[in-house]
Design a protein around this motif. Sequence first.
Motif, PDB file in Angstrom:
ATOM      1  N   ARG A 108    -128.609 -19.961 -19.379  1.00  0.00           N
ATOM      2  CA  ARG A 108    -128.675 -19.752 -20.819  1.00  0.00           C
ATOM      3  C   ARG A 108    -128.437 -18.279 -21.128  1.00  0.00           C
ATOM      4  O   ARG A 108    -128.797 -17.397 -20.348  1.00  0.00           O
ATOM      5  CB  ARG A 108    -130.019 -20.206 -21.387  1.00  0.00           C
ATOM      6  N   LEU A 109    -127.835 -18.043 -22.267  1.00  0.00           N
ATOM      7  CA  LEU A 109    -127.489 -16.697 -22.697  1.00  0.00           C
ATOM      8  C   LEU A 109    -128.081 -16.481 -24.078  1.00  0.00           C
ATOM      9  O   LEU A 109    -127.948 -17.340 -24.955  1.00  0.00           O
ATOM     10  CB  LEU A 109    -125.963 -16.549 -22.745  1.00  0.00           C
ATOM     11  N   GLY A 110    -128.760 -15.343 -24.276  1.00  0.00           N
ATOM     12  CA  GLY A 110    -129.412 -15.068 -25.550  1.00  0.00           C
ATOM     13  C   GLY A 110    -128.956 -13.764 -26.165  1.00  0.00           C
ATOM     14  O   GLY A 110    -128.047 -13.086 -25.659  1.00  0.00           O
ATOM     15  N   ASP A 111    -129.594 -13.399 -27.264  1.00  0.00           N
ATOM     16  CA  ASP A 111    -129.224 -12.210 -28.032  1.00  0.00           C
ATOM     17  C   ASP A 111    -129.056 -10.979 -27.145  1.00  0.00           C
ATOM     18  O   ASP A 111    -129.957 -10.612 -26.388  1.00  0.00           O
ATOM     19  CB  ASP A 111    -130.301 -11.897 -29.071  1.00  0.00           C
ATOM     20  N   GLY A 112    -127.898 -10.328 -27.247  1.00  0.00           N
ATOM     21  CA  GLY A 112    -127.676  -9.063 -26.572  1.00  0.00           C
ATOM     22  C   GLY A 112    -127.465  -9.147 -25.078  1.00  0.00           C
ATOM     23  O   GLY A 112    -127.377  -8.112 -24.412  1.00  0.00           O
ATOM     24  N   GLU A 113    -127.360 -10.357 -24.527  1.00  0.00           N
ATOM     25  CA  GLU A 113    -127.214 -10.501 -23.077  1.00  0.00           C
ATOM     26  C   GLU A 113    -125.754 -10.681 -22.679  1.00  0.00           C
ATOM     27  O   GLU A 113    -124.939 -11.205 -23.439  1.00  0.00           O
ATOM     28  CB  GLU A 113    -128.044 -11.685 -22.582  1.00  0.00           C
ATOM     29  N   LEU A 114    -125.452 -10.236 -21.469  1.00  0.00           N
ATOM     30  CA  LEU A 114    -124.098 -10.270 -20.927  1.00  0.00           C
ATOM     31  C   LEU A 114    -124.091 -11.169 -19.696  1.00  0.00           C
ATOM     32  O   LEU A 114    -124.903 -10.989 -18.789  1.00  0.00           O
ATOM     33  CB  LEU A 114    -123.657  -8.854 -20.541  1.00  0.00           C
ATOM     34  N   ALA A 115    -123.195 -12.147 -19.669  1.00  0.00           N
ATOM     35  CA  ALA A 115    -123.074 -13.042 -18.517  1.00  0.00           C
ATOM     36  C   ALA A 115    -121.706 -12.854 -17.881  1.00  0.00           C
ATOM     37  O   ALA A 115    -120.696 -12.710 -18.576  1.00  0.00           O
ATOM     38  CB  ALA A 115    -123.256 -14.494 -18.936  1.00  0.00           C
ATOM     39  N   VAL A 116    -121.679 -12.847 -16.558  1.00  0.00           N
ATOM     40  CA  VAL A 116    -120.422 -12.796 -15.818  1.00  0.00           C
ATOM     41  C   VAL A 116    -120.432 -13.963 -14.843  1.00  0.00           C
ATOM     42  O   VAL A 116    -121.372 -14.117 -14.056  1.00  0.00           O
ATOM     43  CB  VAL A 116    -120.257 -11.473 -15.046  1.00  0.00           C
ATOM     44  N   HIS A 117    -119.412 -14.811 -14.916  1.00  0.00           N
ATOM     45  CA  HIS A 117    -119.364 -15.947 -13.999  1.00  0.00           C
ATOM     46  C   HIS A 117    -117.931 -16.233 -13.593  1.00  0.00           C
ATOM     47  O   HIS A 117    -116.968 -15.817 -14.252  1.00  0.00           O
ATOM     48  CB  HIS A 117    -120.021 -17.188 -14.616  1.00  0.00           C
ATOM     49  N   ASP A 118    -117.795 -16.952 -12.488  1.00  0.00           N
ATOM     50  CA  ASP A 118    -116.466 -17.317 -12.011  1.00  0.00           C
ATOM     51  C   ASP A 118    -116.303 -18.828 -12.059  1.00  0.00           C
ATOM     52  O   ASP A 118    -117.106 -19.542 -12.666  1.00  0.00           O
ATOM     53  CB  ASP A 118    -116.214 -16.752 -10.607  1.00  0.00           C
ATOM     54  N   GLU A 119    -115.251 -19.323 -11.401  1.00  0.00           N
ATOM     55  CA  GLU A 119    -114.905 -20.740 -11.499  1.00  0.00           C
ATOM     56  C   GLU A 119    -115.918 -21.671 -10.836  1.00  0.00           C
ATOM     57  O   GLU A 119    -115.842 -22.891 -10.998  1.00  0.00           O
ATOM     58  CB  GLU A 119    -113.518 -20.987 -10.900  1.00  0.00           C
ATOM     59  N   ARG A 120    -116.899 -21.118 -10.121  1.00  0.00           N
ATOM     60  CA  ARG A 120    -117.939 -21.976  -9.545  1.00  0.00           C
ATOM     61  C   ARG A 120    -118.850 -22.568 -10.617  1.00  0.00           C
ATOM     62  O   ARG A 120    -119.517 -23.571 -10.393  1.00  0.00           O
ATOM     63  CB  ARG A 120    -118.771 -21.183  -8.532  1.00  0.00           C
ATOM     64  N   ILE A 121    -118.889 -21.948 -11.785  1.00  0.00           N
ATOM     65  CA  ILE A 121    -119.687 -22.449 -12.906  1.00  0.00           C
ATOM     66  C   ILE A 121    -118.769 -23.268 -13.805  1.00  0.00           C
ATOM     67  O   ILE A 121    -117.811 -22.747 -14.374  1.00  0.00           O
ATOM     68  CB  ILE A 121    -120.315 -21.296 -13.704  1.00  0.00           C
ATOM     69  N   ARG A 122    -119.043 -24.556 -13.928  1.00  0.00           N
ATOM     70  CA  ARG A 122    -118.198 -25.454 -14.710  1.00  0.00           C
ATOM     71  C   ARG A 122    -118.836 -25.709 -16.072  1.00  0.00           C
ATOM     72  O   ARG A 122    -119.927 -26.261 -16.157  1.00  0.00           O
ATOM     73  CB  ARG A 122    -117.998 -26.784 -13.963  1.00  0.00           C
ATOM     74  N   LYS A 123    -118.154 -25.329 -17.117  1.00  0.00           N
ATOM     75  CA  LYS A 123    -118.676 -25.515 -18.471  1.00  0.00           C
ATOM     76  C   LYS A 123    -118.295 -26.900 -19.000  1.00  0.00           C
ATOM     77  O   LYS A 123    -117.568 -27.038 -19.980  1.00  0.00           O
ATOM     78  CB  LYS A 123    -118.140 -24.428 -19.401  1.00  0.00           C
TER      79      LYS A 123
END
Length: 346
Positions: A108-123
Amino acid sequence: MQEKMIRQSARLLIRDRRSEAMTVFDILARRNADKLRAVRADGASIRYHLRMDGSEAGVIDVFELFNGVSLAFNSIPQGTASWDDIEPLELQIDWCLRGRFQLDDGIRLGDGELAVHDERIRKRSMRFPAPLYTGFTIRISRSEGAEVLSRLLSLDFDALAQRLTGSSGCKIYAPDPSMKALLESFWDIDEREPLMRLRLKALELISLVNATPRLAPRAEDYLQRSTIESLERGMRLLGSNLEQNVAVADVAEASCMGISAFKEKFTKAFGIAPMAYRRQCRMGRAAQLLVATDKNISDIALSVGYRNPSKFSAAFAATFGRSPSWYRAANSSGSVNLVNAFQPRE
């Protein structure tokens, strides 16, 4: 990094849009044609509507920065979206200006947060529990995009990607004040030359990330899935029957929690207090009615639980920064950019 040097280098690496090659977002849109629909192109960007499950469409404005590198401004209403096909091989940088974004695997991503992900994470399935999610996504393809950034910034892209995503394929960070200021500045677009300015900002961001030995990770404070499900049950109650009054005690009881525990966990999970969330839902519904109907403001106020039009106007202005009449006129004229204007305030 000198702007002149970046301009000269970038010209050599930007694809001619008349070519047959597909952009990063083109691939995603083609694979999910029934969910993403292009509705406008103005030369610098393409606007897509994202079909949501059971709610109004989200708005995504996409800029192709370089070959294999795209920037998407996301303005997504409360609801769920899912891809029919997986995303291409790429690294993604997601920043949340305001709202909440969740995946089924617990990320989960919230206010002001930065996420970095690659192709291993399937949306495959994406949930947006807050009234409006506002943020941006930089997509970097593993082929063209990685090569372009490596050449422009003289960096080892594969090493950077591995450091940022770790063994799990995704890390979430809490940017320091200087990085947060840079992230927020993406919304300060110079309309005379938006594409070049966004290219420079993206390069500055990636350079800053690369030069930072260790980004501060977000504190791990996940709630159990069963707790989240109970809170979402309360959230649905808070977002319904907006013309009526509701007591937080009743919502807490429906969520199988005491009042104090419900308030604390709701705020922790969604970044907003329960009754503030209900107020945002009311204002969001009012904004829809202002644009989609010719109802007078007093009737709209009643439909979202305000018997006093003056109090409604004050609450609306506190949320959107403008009066209801101004909001209606601006949206009716078609002069408002949904990504850069009217971001609800908490």
